[in-house]
Design a protein around this motif. Sequence first.
Motif, PDB file in Angstrom:
ATOM      1  N   LEU A  83       2.826   3.315  -6.916  1.00  0.00           N
ATOM      2  CA  LEU A  83       1.401   2.976  -6.970  1.00  0.00           C
ATOM      3  C   LEU A  83       0.611   4.056  -7.693  1.00  0.00           C
ATOM      4  O   LEU A  83       0.956   5.230  -7.648  1.00  0.00           O
ATOM      5  CB  LEU A  83       0.856   2.836  -5.543  1.00  0.00           C
ATOM      6  CG  LEU A  83       1.547   1.842  -4.619  1.00  0.00           C
ATOM      7  CD1 LEU A  83       1.022   1.995  -3.198  1.00  0.00           C
ATOM      8  CD2 LEU A  83       1.360   0.435  -5.124  1.00  0.00           C
ATOM      9  N   LEU A  84      -0.457   3.629  -8.337  1.00  0.00           N
ATOM     10  CA  LEU A  84      -1.405   4.550  -8.956  1.00  0.00           C
ATOM     11  C   LEU A  84      -2.756   4.377  -8.269  1.00  0.00           C
ATOM     12  O   LEU A  84      -3.189   3.247  -8.006  1.00  0.00           O
ATOM     13  CB  LEU A  84      -1.540   4.273 -10.447  1.00  0.00           C
ATOM     14  CG  LEU A  84      -0.279   4.511 -11.280  1.00  0.00           C
ATOM     15  CD1 LEU A  84      -0.497   4.044 -12.715  1.00  0.00           C
ATOM     16  CD2 LEU A  84       0.109   5.982 -11.249  1.00  0.00           C
ATOM     17  N   ALA A  85      -3.426   5.488  -7.992  1.00  0.00           N
ATOM     18  CA  ALA A  85      -4.722   5.442  -7.323  1.00  0.00           C
ATOM     19  C   ALA A  85      -5.688   4.548  -8.093  1.00  0.00           C
ATOM     20  O   ALA A  85      -5.688   4.527  -9.326  1.00  0.00           O
ATOM     21  CB  ALA A  85      -5.290   6.847  -7.189  1.00  0.00           C
ATOM     22  N   ASP A  86      -6.496   3.795  -7.361  1.00  0.00           N
ATOM     23  CA  ASP A  86      -7.556   2.912  -7.868  1.00  0.00           C
ATOM     24  C   ASP A  86      -7.060   1.619  -8.498  1.00  0.00           C
ATOM     25  O   ASP A  86      -7.865   0.819  -8.957  1.00  0.00           O
ATOM     26  CB  ASP A  86      -8.493   3.643  -8.840  1.00  0.00           C
ATOM     27  CG  ASP A  86      -9.283   4.734  -8.147  1.00  0.00           C
ATOM     28  OD1 ASP A  86      -9.698   4.511  -6.988  1.00  0.00           O
ATOM     29  OD2 ASP A  86      -9.471   5.799  -8.746  1.00  0.00           O
ATOM     30  N   GLU A  87      -5.754   1.352  -8.525  1.00  0.00           N
ATOM     31  CA  GLU A  87      -5.316   0.068  -9.060  1.00  0.00           C
ATOM     32  C   GLU A  87      -5.434  -0.995  -7.967  1.00  0.00           C
ATOM     33  O   GLU A  87      -5.482  -0.701  -6.780  1.00  0.00           O
ATOM     34  CB  GLU A  87      -3.893   0.142  -9.614  1.00  0.00           C
ATOM     35  CG  GLU A  87      -2.800   0.240  -8.583  1.00  0.00           C
ATOM     36  CD  GLU A  87      -1.412   0.236  -9.211  1.00  0.00           C
ATOM     37  OE1 GLU A  87      -1.169  -0.557 -10.134  1.00  0.00           O
ATOM     38  OE2 GLU A  87      -0.575   1.024  -8.763  1.00  0.00           O
ATOM     39  N   MET A  88      -5.485  -2.257  -8.376  1.00  0.00           N
ATOM     40  CA  MET A  88      -5.580  -3.385  -7.454  1.00  0.00           C
ATOM     41  C   MET A  88      -4.237  -4.099  -7.427  1.00  0.00           C
ATOM     42  O   MET A  88      -3.648  -4.358  -8.478  1.00  0.00           O
ATOM     43  CB  MET A  88      -6.666  -4.358  -7.910  1.00  0.00           C
ATOM     44  CG  MET A  88      -8.049  -3.755  -7.974  1.00  0.00           C
ATOM     45  SD  MET A  88      -8.691  -3.299  -6.381  1.00  0.00           S
ATOM     46  CE  MET A  88      -8.985  -4.904  -5.691  1.00  0.00           C
TER      47      MET A  88
END
Length: 122
Positions: A83-88
């Motif tokens: 996961l990458l921060a701020d992705e949906m």
Amino acid sequence: RFSGTFVGNAESASPAAAASPPAAAATLPAVPTIPVVPTIVGVPNTVAEGVLNPNEVKPPASGTRRARVLYDYEAADSTELALLADEMITVYSLPGMDPDWLIGERGNQKGKVPVTYLELLS
């Protein structure tokens, strides 16, 4: 006067008595443990056994939610989704799955994601 009432206490306080284990504990039989693997109707056994093949998992007809990723997360193995921060992403749970994890989907990628890294949206 209490003559002879506490005679046994002097013996049990001796170092030899304190060093030996209780006799009852030594005679108890070992209880075998039997591993239990739950079977979930409609879900491949690989998920119930803790091994997730993302290609075998189908999202439920309802119950999917959008989630915003709060922190970067590096997948520990092929069953997890990085996961990458701020992705949906879209997330859902499966019956019998650890409540600290959800299945996450991003495009055609799918895998387990930790709930603590997500902000679940309505």
